[in-house]
Design a protein around this motif. Structure first.
Motif, PDB file in Angstrom:
ATOM      1  N   VAL A  50      53.781   7.347 -31.440  1.00  0.00           N
ATOM      2  CA  VAL A  50      54.182   7.234 -32.841  1.00  0.00           C
ATOM      3  C   VAL A  50      55.578   7.815 -32.992  1.00  0.00           C
ATOM      4  O   VAL A  50      55.828   8.955 -32.630  1.00  0.00           O
ATOM      5  N   CYS A  51      56.487   7.032 -33.554  1.00  0.00           N
ATOM      6  CA  CYS A  51      57.827   7.526 -33.839  1.00  0.00           C
ATOM      7  C   CYS A  51      57.766   8.385 -35.106  1.00  0.00           C
ATOM      8  O   CYS A  51      57.192   7.959 -36.115  1.00  0.00           O
ATOM      9  N   PRO A  52      58.334   9.587 -35.083  1.00  0.00           N
ATOM     10  CA  PRO A  52      58.279  10.446 -36.265  1.00  0.00           C
ATOM     11  C   PRO A  52      59.084   9.911 -37.447  1.00  0.00           C
ATOM     12  O   PRO A  52      58.894  10.360 -38.575  1.00  0.00           O
ATOM     13  N   HIS A  53      59.946   8.927 -37.230  1.00  0.00           N
ATOM     14  CA  HIS A  53      60.768   8.390 -38.311  1.00  0.00           C
ATOM     15  C   HIS A  53      59.940   7.645 -39.345  1.00  0.00           C
ATOM     16  O   HIS A  53      60.004   7.937 -40.529  1.00  0.00           O
ATOM     17  N   ALA A  54      59.160   6.674 -38.906  1.00  0.00           N
ATOM     18  CA  ALA A  54      58.427   5.855 -39.872  1.00  0.00           C
ATOM     19  C   ALA A  54      56.962   5.670 -39.490  1.00  0.00           C
ATOM     20  O   ALA A  54      56.272   4.853 -40.087  1.00  0.00           O
ATOM     21  N   CYS A  74      62.672   4.142 -29.171  1.00  0.00           N
ATOM     22  CA  CYS A  74      61.764   3.513 -30.124  1.00  0.00           C
ATOM     23  C   CYS A  74      62.182   2.061 -30.318  1.00  0.00           C
ATOM     24  O   CYS A  74      63.336   1.786 -30.668  1.00  0.00           O
ATOM     25  N   ALA A  75      61.248   1.150 -30.101  1.00  0.00           N
ATOM     26  CA  ALA A  75      61.560  -0.273 -30.216  1.00  0.00           C
ATOM     27  C   ALA A  75      61.826  -0.697 -31.655  1.00  0.00           C
ATOM     28  O   ALA A  75      62.538  -1.664 -31.891  1.00  0.00           O
ATOM     29  N   ALA A  76      61.302   0.036 -32.634  1.00  0.00           N
ATOM     30  CA  ALA A  76      61.463  -0.361 -34.036  1.00  0.00           C
ATOM     31  C   ALA A  76      62.838  -0.025 -34.596  1.00  0.00           C
ATOM     32  O   ALA A  76      63.464  -0.853 -35.249  1.00  0.00           O
ATOM     33  N   HIS A  77      63.335   1.207 -34.369  1.00  0.00           N
ATOM     34  CA  HIS A  77      64.578   1.632 -35.003  1.00  0.00           C
ATOM     35  C   HIS A  77      65.615   2.182 -34.034  1.00  0.00           C
ATOM     36  O   HIS A  77      66.648   2.679 -34.461  1.00  0.00           O
ATOM     37  N   GLY A  78      65.318   2.186 -32.729  1.00  0.00           N
ATOM     38  CA  GLY A  78      66.296   2.628 -31.744  1.00  0.00           C
ATOM     39  C   GLY A  78      66.458   4.127 -31.600  1.00  0.00           C
ATOM     40  O   GLY A  78      67.362   4.584 -30.914  1.00  0.00           O
ATOM     41  N   ALA A  79      65.594   4.912 -32.222  1.00  0.00           N
ATOM     42  CA  ALA A  79      65.659   6.368 -32.030  1.00  0.00           C
ATOM     43  C   ALA A  79      65.457   6.668 -30.554  1.00  0.00           C
ATOM     44  O   ALA A  79      64.673   6.001 -29.875  1.00  0.00           O
ATOM     45  N   GLU A  84      61.471  14.382 -21.174  1.00  0.00           N
ATOM     46  CA  GLU A  84      60.967  15.666 -20.695  1.00  0.00           C
ATOM     47  C   GLU A  84      60.457  16.564 -21.824  1.00  0.00           C
ATOM     48  O   GLU A  84      59.546  17.355 -21.623  1.00  0.00           O
ATOM     49  N   SER A  85      61.018  16.440 -23.026  1.00  0.00           N
ATOM     50  CA  SER A  85      60.642  17.339 -24.121  1.00  0.00           C
ATOM     51  C   SER A  85      60.143  16.619 -25.376  1.00  0.00           C
ATOM     52  O   SER A  85      59.529  17.244 -26.233  1.00  0.00           O
ATOM     53  N   GLY A  86      60.465  15.331 -25.510  1.00  0.00           N
ATOM     54  CA  GLY A  86      60.109  14.589 -26.718  1.00  0.00           C
ATOM     55  C   GLY A  86      61.083  14.775 -27.867  1.00  0.00           C
ATOM     56  O   GLY A  86      60.899  14.226 -28.946  1.00  0.00           O
ATOM     57  N   ASP A  87      62.178  15.543 -27.644  1.00  0.00           N
ATOM     58  CA  ASP A  87      63.162  15.775 -28.695  1.00  0.00           C
ATOM     59  C   ASP A  87      63.929  14.497 -29.020  1.00  0.00           C
ATOM     60  O   ASP A  87      64.378  13.787 -28.115  1.00  0.00           O
ATOM     61  N   CYS A  88      64.094  14.221 -30.320  1.00  0.00           N
ATOM     62  CA  CYS A  88      64.904  13.084 -30.748  1.00  0.00           C
ATOM     63  C   CYS A  88      66.372  13.489 -30.680  1.00  0.00           C
ATOM     64  O   CYS A  88      66.797  14.447 -31.323  1.00  0.00           O
ATOM     65  N   ASP A  96      64.088  15.753 -34.928  1.00  0.00           N
ATOM     66  CA  ASP A  96      62.629  15.778 -34.935  1.00  0.00           C
ATOM     67  C   ASP A  96      62.159  15.616 -33.495  1.00  0.00           C
ATOM     68  O   ASP A  96      62.975  15.617 -32.570  1.00  0.00           O
ATOM     69  N   ARG A  97      60.877  15.454 -33.280  1.00  0.00           N
ATOM     70  CA  ARG A  97      60.392  15.269 -31.912  1.00  0.00           C
ATOM     71  C   ARG A  97      59.083  14.504 -31.902  1.00  0.00           C
ATOM     72  O   ARG A  97      58.390  14.428 -32.916  1.00  0.00           O
ATOM     73  N   LEU A  98      58.762  13.934 -30.734  1.00  0.00           N
ATOM     74  CA  LEU A  98      57.476  13.292 -30.535  1.00  0.00           C
ATOM     75  C   LEU A  98      56.398  14.368 -30.476  1.00  0.00           C
ATOM     76  O   LEU A  98      56.652  15.486 -30.043  1.00  0.00           O
ATOM     77  N   ARG A  99      55.192  14.016 -30.891  1.00  0.00           N
ATOM     78  CA  ARG A  99      54.086  14.979 -30.853  1.00  0.00           C
ATOM     79  C   ARG A  99      53.482  14.983 -29.447  1.00  0.00           C
ATOM     80  O   ARG A  99      52.906  13.995 -28.999  1.00  0.00           O
ATOM     81  N   ALA A 100      53.647  16.096 -28.753  1.00  0.00           N
ATOM     82  CA  ALA A 100      53.160  16.235 -27.377  1.00  0.00           C
ATOM     83  C   ALA A 100      51.645  16.384 -27.353  1.00  0.00           C
ATOM     84  O   ALA A 100      51.037  16.955 -28.260  1.00  0.00           O
ATOM     85  N   VAL A 101      51.054  15.836 -26.287  1.00  0.00           N
ATOM     86  CA  VAL A 101      49.628  15.984 -26.021  1.00  0.00           C
ATOM     87  C   VAL A 101      49.524  16.623 -24.638  1.00  0.00           C
ATOM     88  O   VAL A 101      50.034  16.057 -23.664  1.00  0.00           O
TER      89      VAL A 101
END
Length: 113
Positions: A50-54, A74-79, A84-88, A96-101
């Motif tokens: 999930v992209c944190p943008h939308a 991100c294929a939707a908006h190019g973010a 390695e960290s999920g940082d945008c 923002d960042r991706l939610r790590a699991v």
């Protein structure tokens, strides 16, 4: 059956090309979630797909991700996100960042930690 922390592996590390990502599903906090699993050598990192943008999925087609030189796009908006960290690092959700699991690799299997 969708993997949970105490069941089947998410995937085999060998099935992920080094420096690339695959999609799988797992039960996270009682909900079935799509995950992006990224491989770096003998390690794996996982993020909600999930992209944190939308709130849209990161893949451009089911299970197909744009990953280049350690960057997830991100294929939707190019973010762009550091794998390695999920940082945008660029795009509409910069900072923002991706939610790590949490995952671990045990005997070549990627499992929820």
């Amino acid at each position: 059956m969708t993997p949970t922390a105490d069941t089947a592996p998410l995937c085999l590390l060998a099935h992920i090309p080094d420096g690339n990502a695959v999609e799988t599903e797992a039960v996270i906090q009682g909900e079935v979630e799509s995950l992006l699993i990224y491989r770096s050598g003998e390690e794996a990192r996982a993020y909600l797909n999930v992209c944190p943008h939308a709130g849209r999925r990161l893949d451009y087609a089911p299970g197909k991700f744009l990953v280049r030189n350690g960057t997830i796009i991100c294929a939707a908006h190019g973010a762009t996100f550091t794998a390695e960290s999920g940082d945008c690092t660029n795009g509409p959700c910069r900072g923002d960042r991706l939610r790590a699991v949490p995952v671990s690799v045990v005997d070549g299997e990627v499992r929820l930690a």
